[in-house]
Design a protein around this motif. Structure first.
Motif, mmCIF file in Angstrom:
data_model
loop_
_atom_site.group_PDB
_atom_site.id
_atom_site.type_symbol
_atom_site.label_atom_id
_atom_site.label_comp_id
_atom_site.label_asym_id
_atom_site.label_seq_id
_atom_site.Cartn_x
_atom_site.Cartn_y
_atom_site.Cartn_z
ATOM 1 N N THR A 322 -14.236 14.255 64.209
ATOM 2 C CA THR A 322 -13.033 13.474 63.905
ATOM 3 C C THR A 322 -13.357 11.982 63.855
ATOM 4 O O THR A 322 -12.871 11.253 62.979
ATOM 5 N N TYR A 345 -13.208 25.072 64.265
ATOM 6 C CA TYR A 345 -11.877 25.658 64.447
ATOM 7 C C TYR A 345 -11.925 27.181 64.326
ATOM 8 O O TYR A 345 -11.206 27.896 65.036
ATOM 9 N N ARG A 351 -6.776 27.406 66.432
ATOM 10 C CA ARG A 351 -6.405 26.154 65.767
ATOM 11 C C ARG A 351 -6.011 26.437 64.316
ATOM 12 O O ARG A 351 -6.475 25.785 63.384
ATOM 13 N N GLU A 354 -4.463 23.523 61.949
ATOM 14 C CA GLU A 354 -5.469 22.537 61.553
ATOM 15 C C GLU A 354 -6.496 23.148 60.606
ATOM 16 O O GLU A 354 -6.931 22.516 59.639
ATOM 17 N N SER A 357 -5.198 23.615 57.073
ATOM 18 C CA SER A 357 -5.133 22.313 56.413
ATOM 19 C C SER A 357 -6.507 21.886 55.898
ATOM 20 O O SER A 357 -6.638 21.406 54.765
#
Length: 531
Positions: A322, A345, A351, A354, A357
């Motif tokens: 990140t 993930y 997750r 996230e 996405s």
């Protein structure tokens, strides 16, 4: 006429423009000032380099043009359009004054900027023209060969940035032959008859290191990790010798990029402790140069993220990736990081929002964000991995077959090995032992050749279970022994890495690299995923 390069950019640029206007009757100064204004406008010292699995984990700093005395300039602004215009003006001026050599330098420098901007439709005809000029120019042999090196480096890095490991081989071979030719030539003290030719690109010793560097980049992408190690050792040895006599910033840049690539190599081959120490070495180099850190901060956090994954510190891996995403605006590196973050993930398993996405942003079936063949193949693999964990095996097989098709087309050996072993696992789960064996055996062979410790561990476990299910007791015992050996090697390396004081780097996500590290009593990470 004196221009002080200690002044601010705003003060220097008008002076340079005025000097350019009044220097048209003096070719050397006119060309030199055009080069320097272009450098002031945007860094001609940057050229894209390609990292493993297609992500650009480094920008090779190339001194675009130096006068014989050798003064290097660095980026102060990033106006690529204006810089390209200036280089175009310089190329035309050099043509008018009869300097095809300097015309080629201007055009190659412009091509480098266009590659940085991914303006490929403009790059291709420009590089074609450059190739013709370089081949037709008859002059100082070292100058001619240095032009060829510049030209071929641009071609090779262009291919590698596109993840085309197989397609680049002819250009890379030419580049390696070219540097061998240069190493046999003696420097000619005779000055060129045309004053506009009084420039050179890089010292030949620097060019040698650069060729080692792009060879390492190629070996990493192709999965020839022992070859990458061999050329990294040669390059670092050469760099150490050069740095005793030369404090040029380009040498530190080369060193950092070499370390970035060999760190990835160590993580794949199961030498995490060594990789961590080399990450610390990169931190130390970046501490010495704010500019170096600025250019490599995202890559450094990406490497730490990859290390965290290798020691099963998934929360730290997420934080590092990140941070790297926040620090980069380079599309290939962004896609590389997102691909790895998606795999984190997937492994965490909780997750979903996230993950969906991220997967949508790197969808290889629809509008993939970068042109890299290698990264797109990796995106198919991540999709296949996710479908496997979701139990959607037919969908997983479709994605993995796409990965195999793409990786085989460009000799992306590690992606091939990963796809084969995952397909083998899927067929094993489905009860198709014969087809599973047909996947796992070549996966193990390829992983041994790379060598990839994680894929060897995975493959040996599958071979053990397959042979046990088929009643092949001797083969099952042999595979079980291999699996135990790989497990012990990985476990020992895991413990050693997590016990190093540098392991605390995994918590660093802001500001410059920490200077000192506190020793740990022992590893605090789960070993379950290794066994």
């Amino acid at each position: 006429m004196t221009v002080s390069f200690q002044n601010s950019v705003d003060a220097a640029k008008p002076l340079l423009r005025k000097a350019i206007q009044i220097s048209q009757q003096t070719p050397y100064w006119h060309c030199r000032l055009l080069f320097q204004l272009a450098v002031r406008t945007v860094g001609l010292t940057r050229c894209p380099g390609a990292g493993w699995v297609g992500g650009s984990l480094g920008w090779a700093f190339l001194a675009a043009v130096e006068e014989p005395a050798g003064q290097q300039l660095h980026t102060l602004e990033k106006d690529l359009v204006s810089a390209c215009d200036l280089l175009g003006v310089g190329a035309e001026y050099a043509r008018v004054v009869g300097s095809e050599y300097t015309r080629a330098l201007f055009l190659l420098s412009k091509g480098m900027l266009l590659l940085m901007e991914r303006k490929l439709q403009e790059v291709h005809p420009l590089l074609t023209l450059c190739g013709q000029i370089v081949e037709n120019w008859q002059g100082n042999p070292i100058q001619k060969e240095s032009l060829r090196v510049f030209f071929l480096v641009l071609q090779v890095t262009h291919y590698l940035d596109a993840g085309q490991v197989k397609s680049v081989k002819p250009c890379l071979k030419q580049l390696q032959q070219c540097i061998q030719t240069i190493s046999t030539l003696h420097d000619d003290e005779i000055l060129p008859s045309n004053p506009a030719d009084l420039f050179h690109w890089l010292p030949k010793e620097h060019m040698c290191v650069l060729v080692y560097l792009v060879t390492v980049m190629h070996s990493m992408q192709a999965g020839y990790l022992e070859k990458a190690q061999k050329y990294t050792d040669k390059a670092l040895m050469q760099l150490e010798k050069l740095k005793m006599l030369d404090c040029s910033p380009i040498l530190s840049s080369f060193q950092v990029i070499l370390l970035e690539h060999i760190i990835m190599c160590r993580l794949v081959t199961g030498h995490k402790a060594t990789a961590l120490q080399e990450i610390s070495q990169v931190c130390q180099l970046c501490q010495q140069s704010p500019r170096l850190f600025s250019n490599h901060a995202a890559q450094l956090h990406t490497l730490l993220g990859l290390y965290c994954v290798s020691v099963n510190c998934m929360d730290n891996a997420e934080a590092q990736f990140t941070t790297a995403l926040r620090l980069t605006n380079h599309q290939e590196l962004w896609a590389f990081i997102v691909t790895n973050l998606a795999s984190v993930y997937i492994r965490e398993g909780n997750r979903h929002q996230e993950l969906y996405s991220l997967l949508e942003r790197i969808n290889p079936d629809h509008s993939f964000p970068v042109s890299s063949h290698c990264l797109r193949a990796a995106a198919f693999y991540v999709r296949g991995l996710f479908s496997f964990f979701q139990g959607r095996y037919n969908e997983a097989k479709r994605f993995l077959r796409e990965t195999l098709k793409m990786s085989n087309a460009e000799d992306l050996n590690r992606l091939t090995a990963c796809s084969l072993v995952l397909l083998g696992h899927i067929f094993y789960v489905l009860g198709n032992q014969r087809e599973s064996n047909n996947m796992v055996v070549p996966a193990m062979q390829l992983a041994s050749k790379i060598p990839d410790m994680s894929v060897q561990l995975w493959s040996s476990a599958l071979l053990r279970d397959l042979n046990k299910a088929c009643g092949n007791a001797m083969d099952a015992h042999e595979a079980a022994q291999m699996h135990q050996n790989f497990s012990q090697q990985l476990l020992q390396d895991h413990i050693e890495a997590c016990s190093l004081p540098e392991h605390n780097l995994i918590t660093w996500t802001d500001g410059p690299p920490p200077v000192q590290f506190q020793a740990q009593n022992g590893p605090n990470t789960s070993l379950a995923s290794l066994l």
